[in-house]
Design a protein around this motif. Structure first.
Motif, PDB file in Angstrom:
ATOM      1  N   ASP A  14      66.533 -65.392 -79.266  1.00  0.00           N
ATOM      2  CA  ASP A  14      68.023 -65.448 -79.582  1.00  0.00           C
ATOM      3  C   ASP A  14      68.441 -66.599 -80.429  1.00  0.00           C
ATOM      4  OD1 ASP A  14      67.954 -63.169 -78.114  1.00  0.00           O
ATOM      5  OD2 ASP A  14      69.080 -64.112 -76.546  1.00  0.00           O
ATOM      6  N   HIS A  15      67.556 -67.440 -80.627  1.00  0.00           N
ATOM      7  CA  HIS A  15      67.842 -68.698 -81.516  1.00  0.00           C
ATOM      8  C   HIS A  15      67.222 -68.887 -82.797  1.00  0.00           C
ATOM      9  CE1 HIS A  15      70.475 -70.414 -78.344  1.00  0.00           C
ATOM     10  NE2 HIS A  15      69.683 -69.748 -77.385  1.00  0.00           N
ATOM     11  N   LYS A  16      66.283 -67.983 -83.092  1.00  0.00           N
ATOM     12  CA  LYS A  16      65.456 -68.153 -84.217  1.00  0.00           C
ATOM     13  C   LYS A  16      66.291 -67.792 -85.541  1.00  0.00           C
ATOM     14  CE  LYS A  16      61.059 -67.024 -84.429  1.00  0.00           C
ATOM     15  NZ  LYS A  16      59.832 -66.799 -84.446  1.00  0.00           N
ATOM     16  N   THR A  17      66.009 -68.740 -86.526  1.00  0.00           N
ATOM     17  CA  THR A  17      66.733 -68.617 -87.741  1.00  0.00           C
ATOM     18  C   THR A  17      65.769 -68.762 -88.883  1.00  0.00           C
ATOM     19  OG1 THR A  17      66.963 -70.931 -87.731  1.00  0.00           O
ATOM     20  CG2 THR A  17      68.727 -69.701 -86.817  1.00  0.00           C
ATOM     21  N   GLU A  18      65.912 -68.355 -90.048  1.00  0.00           N
ATOM     22  CA  GLU A  18      65.309 -68.558 -91.319  1.00  0.00           C
ATOM     23  C   GLU A  18      66.425 -69.295 -92.374  1.00  0.00           C
ATOM     24  OE1 GLU A  18      62.375 -69.006 -93.654  1.00  0.00           O
ATOM     25  OE2 GLU A  18      62.098 -67.888 -91.498  1.00  0.00           O
ATOM     26  N   PRO A  19      66.086 -70.805 -92.500  1.00  0.00           N
ATOM     27  CA  PRO A  19      64.871 -71.515 -92.119  1.00  0.00           C
ATOM     28  C   PRO A  19      65.064 -71.608 -90.613  1.00  0.00           C
ATOM     29  CG  PRO A  19      66.431 -72.630 -93.255  1.00  0.00           C
ATOM     30  CD  PRO A  19      66.946 -71.433 -93.537  1.00  0.00           C
ATOM     31  N   PRO A  20      63.819 -72.202 -90.022  1.00  0.00           N
ATOM     32  CA  PRO A  20      63.728 -72.385 -88.876  1.00  0.00           C
ATOM     33  C   PRO A  20      64.546 -73.364 -88.084  1.00  0.00           C
ATOM     34  CG  PRO A  20      61.561 -72.621 -89.746  1.00  0.00           C
ATOM     35  CD  PRO A  20      62.580 -72.532 -90.663  1.00  0.00           C
ATOM     36  N   THR A  21      65.369 -73.234 -87.079  1.00  0.00           N
ATOM     37  CA  THR A  21      66.164 -74.332 -86.207  1.00  0.00           C
ATOM     38  C   THR A  21      64.870 -75.469 -85.677  1.00  0.00           C
ATOM     39  OG1 THR A  21      67.732 -72.783 -85.762  1.00  0.00           O
ATOM     40  CG2 THR A  21      67.672 -74.636 -84.410  1.00  0.00           C
ATOM     41  N   LEU A  22      65.189 -76.512 -85.969  1.00  0.00           N
ATOM     42  CA  LEU A  22      64.339 -77.622 -85.640  1.00  0.00           C
ATOM     43  C   LEU A  22      65.148 -78.762 -84.697  1.00  0.00           C
ATOM     44  CD1 LEU A  22      62.843 -78.737 -88.963  1.00  0.00           C
ATOM     45  CD2 LEU A  22      61.889 -77.062 -87.059  1.00  0.00           C
ATOM     46  N   TRP A  23      64.833 -79.421 -83.884  1.00  0.00           N
ATOM     47  CA  TRP A  23      65.603 -80.099 -82.900  1.00  0.00           C
ATOM     48  C   TRP A  23      64.815 -81.357 -82.554  1.00  0.00           C
ATOM     49  CZ3 TRP A  23      64.432 -80.830 -77.636  1.00  0.00           C
ATOM     50  CH2 TRP A  23      63.612 -79.973 -77.328  1.00  0.00           C
ATOM     51  N   PHE A  24      65.425 -82.438 -81.992  1.00  0.00           N
ATOM     52  CA  PHE A  24      64.844 -83.793 -81.470  1.00  0.00           C
ATOM     53  C   PHE A  24      65.724 -84.416 -80.586  1.00  0.00           C
ATOM     54  CE2 PHE A  24      67.036 -85.232 -85.324  1.00  0.00           C
ATOM     55  CZ  PHE A  24      67.403 -86.574 -84.855  1.00  0.00           C
ATOM     56  N   ILE A  25      65.235 -85.249 -79.940  1.00  0.00           N
ATOM     57  CA  ILE A  25      66.021 -86.122 -78.783  1.00  0.00           C
ATOM     58  C   ILE A  25      65.789 -87.496 -79.255  1.00  0.00           C
ATOM     59  CG2 ILE A  25      66.494 -86.623 -76.433  1.00  0.00           C
ATOM     60  CD1 ILE A  25      65.632 -83.800 -75.662  1.00  0.00           C
ATOM     61  N   ALA A  26      66.944 -88.195 -79.350  1.00  0.00           N
ATOM     62  CA  ALA A  26      66.791 -89.641 -79.522  1.00  0.00           C
ATOM     63  C   ALA A  26      67.876 -90.355 -78.758  1.00  0.00           C
ATOM     64  CB  ALA A  26      66.763 -89.956 -81.027  1.00  0.00           C
ATOM     65  N   GLU A  27      67.657 -91.456 -78.562  1.00  0.00           N
ATOM     66  CA  GLU A  27      68.889 -92.535 -78.101  1.00  0.00           C
ATOM     67  C   GLU A  27      69.639 -93.088 -78.936  1.00  0.00           C
ATOM     68  OE1 GLU A  27      67.879 -96.529 -75.914  1.00  0.00           O
ATOM     69  OE2 GLU A  27      67.813 -94.855 -74.350  1.00  0.00           O
ATOM     70  N   THR A  28      70.882 -93.071 -78.814  1.00  0.00           N
ATOM     71  CA  THR A  28      71.722 -93.813 -80.018  1.00  0.00           C
ATOM     72  C   THR A  28      71.667 -95.259 -79.651  1.00  0.00           C
ATOM     73  OG1 THR A  28      73.880 -93.935 -78.336  1.00  0.00           O
ATOM     74  CG2 THR A  28      73.491 -91.836 -79.452  1.00  0.00           C
ATOM     75  N   LEU A  34      70.902 -88.144 -77.254  1.00  0.00           N
ATOM     76  CA  LEU A  34      71.481 -86.964 -78.141  1.00  0.00           C
ATOM     77  C   LEU A  34      70.185 -85.914 -78.216  1.00  0.00           C
ATOM     78  CD1 LEU A  34      74.015 -88.372 -80.455  1.00  0.00           C
ATOM     79  CD2 LEU A  34      74.289 -87.018 -78.448  1.00  0.00           C
ATOM     80  N   LYS A  35      70.445 -84.760 -78.229  1.00  0.00           N
ATOM     81  CA  LYS A  35      69.718 -83.724 -78.613  1.00  0.00           C
ATOM     82  C   LYS A  35      70.417 -83.281 -80.077  1.00  0.00           C
ATOM     83  CE  LYS A  35      67.863 -78.928 -78.263  1.00  0.00           C
ATOM     84  NZ  LYS A  35      67.997 -77.825 -77.364  1.00  0.00           N
ATOM     85  N   VAL A  36      69.579 -83.298 -81.145  1.00  0.00           N
ATOM     86  CA  VAL A  36      70.073 -82.963 -82.474  1.00  0.00           C
ATOM     87  C   VAL A  36      69.437 -81.932 -83.088  1.00  0.00           C
ATOM     88  CG1 VAL A  36      70.426 -84.104 -84.923  1.00  0.00           C
ATOM     89  CG2 VAL A  36      70.732 -85.603 -82.944  1.00  0.00           C
ATOM     90  N   VAL A  37      70.333 -80.783 -83.374  1.00  0.00           N
ATOM     91  CA  VAL A  37      69.717 -79.515 -83.942  1.00  0.00           C
ATOM     92  C   VAL A  37      70.198 -79.407 -85.389  1.00  0.00           C
ATOM     93  CG1 VAL A  37      69.797 -76.843 -83.334  1.00  0.00           C
ATOM     94  CG2 VAL A  37      69.940 -78.686 -81.458  1.00  0.00           C
ATOM     95  N   PHE A  38      69.151 -79.104 -86.038  1.00  0.00           N
ATOM     96  CA  PHE A  38      69.574 -78.954 -87.614  1.00  0.00           C
ATOM     97  C   PHE A  38      68.584 -77.793 -88.040  1.00  0.00           C
ATOM     98  CE2 PHE A  38      66.155 -81.669 -87.040  1.00  0.00           C
ATOM     99  CZ  PHE A  38      65.255 -81.741 -88.095  1.00  0.00           C
ATOM    100  N   ILE A  39      68.817 -77.582 -89.518  1.00  0.00           N
ATOM    101  CA  ILE A  39      67.843 -76.692 -89.989  1.00  0.00           C
ATOM    102  C   ILE A  39      67.529 -77.667 -91.601  1.00  0.00           C
ATOM    103  CG2 ILE A  39      68.523 -74.612 -89.449  1.00  0.00           C
ATOM    104  CD1 ILE A  39      70.084 -74.024 -91.853  1.00  0.00           C
ATOM    105  N   GLU A  40      66.484 -77.516 -92.084  1.00  0.00           N
ATOM    106  CA  GLU A  40      66.004 -77.989 -93.230  1.00  0.00           C
ATOM    107  C   GLU A  40      66.097 -76.749 -94.522  1.00  0.00           C
ATOM    108  OE1 GLU A  40      62.835 -80.461 -95.885  1.00  0.00           O
ATOM    109  OE2 GLU A  40      62.295 -79.721 -93.905  1.00  0.00           O
ATOM    110  N   ARG A  41      67.015 -76.756 -95.183  1.00  0.00           N
ATOM    111  CA  ARG A  41      67.305 -76.042 -96.437  1.00  0.00           C
ATOM    112  C   ARG A  41      66.263 -75.976 -97.446  1.00  0.00           C
ATOM    113  NH1 ARG A  41      73.617 -77.295 -97.419  1.00  0.00           N
ATOM    114  NH2 ARG A  41      72.330 -78.346 -99.430  1.00  0.00           N
ATOM    115  N   ASP A  42      66.315 -74.745 -98.017  1.00  0.00           N
ATOM    116  CA  ASP A  42      65.166 -74.522 -99.216  1.00  0.00           C
ATOM    117  C   ASP A  42      65.419 -75.701-100.161  1.00  0.00           C
ATOM    118  OD1 ASP A  42      64.031 -72.405 -98.186  1.00  0.00           O
ATOM    119  OD2 ASP A  42      65.627 -71.090 -99.341  1.00  0.00           O
TER     120      ASP A  42
END
Length: 66
Positions: A14-28, A34-42
């Motif tokens: 239900d969450h697959k996208t093109e380009p793929p959705t990527l994420w990471f968790i980091a401390e502020t 925070l969980k940060v969710v993003f895509i890398e465009r072409d």
């Protein structure tokens, strides 16, 4: 800048996208996770989809696979 591990791809059907959705968790800088969710465009630019406090399952997944 506080990220200490790699990116994970969201492969849930239900969450697959093109380009793929990527994420990471980091401390502020104020020590909040925070969980940060993003895509890398072409064109190499990053597009932020969302950022929020991760739940315990997301933290466990990230610690295990990132």
């Amino acid at each position: 800048m506080n990220r200490t591990a790699g990116f994970l791809e969201d492969t849930r059907l239900d969450h697959k996208t093109e380009p793929p959705t990527l994420w990471f968790i980091a401390e502020t800088d104020s020590e909040r996770l925070l969980k940060v969710v993003f895509i890398e465009r072409d064109d190499g630019q990053y597009e932020l989809k969302t950022a929020y406090e991760p739940n315990s399952n997301e933290v466990k997944l990230y610690e295990k696979y990132a």
